[in-house]
Design an enzyme around this catalytic site. Sequence first.
Site, short mmCIF file in Angstrom:
data_model
loop_
_atom_site.label_atom_id
_atom_site.label_comp_id
_atom_site.label_asym_id
_atom_site.label_seq_id
_atom_site.Cartn_x
_atom_site.Cartn_y
_atom_site.Cartn_z
CG HIS A 76 -5.03 -6.79 -0.25
ND1 HIS A 76 -6.14 -7.17 0.46
CD2 HIS A 76 -4.97 -7.62 -1.33
CE1 HIS A 76 -6.74 -8.18 -0.18
NE2 HIS A 76 -6.04 -8.46 -1.26
CD GLU A 83 -7.98 -10.04 -3.55
OE1 GLU A 83 -8.78 -9.72 -2.67
OE2 GLU A 83 -6.80 -10.36 -3.31
CE LYS A 102 -3.87 -2.40 2.28
NZ LYS A 102 -4.69 -2.54 3.50
CE1 TYR A 156 -9.68 -4.33 0.91
CE2 TYR A 156 -9.45 -2.36 -0.42
CZ TYR A 156 -8.94 -3.25 0.50
OH TYR A 156 -7.68 -3.07 1.01
CG ASN A 210 -3.50 -2.80 7.00
OD1 ASN A 210 -3.34 -2.31 5.88
ND2 ASN A 210 -4.57 -3.51 7.31
#
Length: 203
Positions: free
Chosen positions: A161, A172, A16, A56, A158
Amino acid sequence: MTEKHPKFERTFVIIKPDGVQRSLVGEIIKRFEQVGLKLAAMKMLVPTPEQIEKHYTLDPEWRRVTGEKTIKGYLSKGLKPPSEDPLEITAKILANLKKYLASGPVVAMVLQGAHAVQIVRKLVGGTEPLTSDVGSIRGDFVLDSYQMSDPDNRAVRNLIHASGSPKEANDEISHWFSKVDLVDYKLVQDHILYDVNLDGLLE
Ligand code: GDP
Ligand code: MG
């Protein structure tokens, strides 16, 4: 038809924007490489909010499940959730994820190897950095928490992913990569990782 060998399992990972900004791209990829996984595809891009929303919601249950999980998280800490409606909660989470992930370049990749999905999740650690295990990427490199992110109405930072199941990984991978981006190849180390007979090592 025979089952495909586990060594062909693939998973999808995004480093990210905070991972890129903190110059952790090399460190993160190193952890995946050193466990024996191989890169099958990789690119840097600035994702669009539409790409992120689609990512998502590839799983039609994601909104409900994540909303319910978040409500449970609040209750387990003795806190009142901001809403009793899981979908209302996820709408906010999704809006914040779009802002977070579209804020700068990310590095997207496909990793291949035995149990790739589960192994990568183990290396990445739990979703909330405050409670991610020491030794995991999130546990070792980031200190964020829902306690800090929720009142500021932002996504928890965080770093990564990683797909949660082989089905999620397949969906994905096709969302972020074209078939031609995925490379099938052998690494010299595949022999020592997977071959039944270790002949040919001695001169
Ligand atoms: P992951 O697979 O470990 O990344 O976690 P999930 O797929 O469950 O959640 C995706 C994203 O939704 C996370 O990276 C968080 O940004 C957000 N999220 C998940 N659970 C919670 C929660 O309990 N509270 C808040 N505020 N955000 C959450
Ligand atoms: Mg997930």
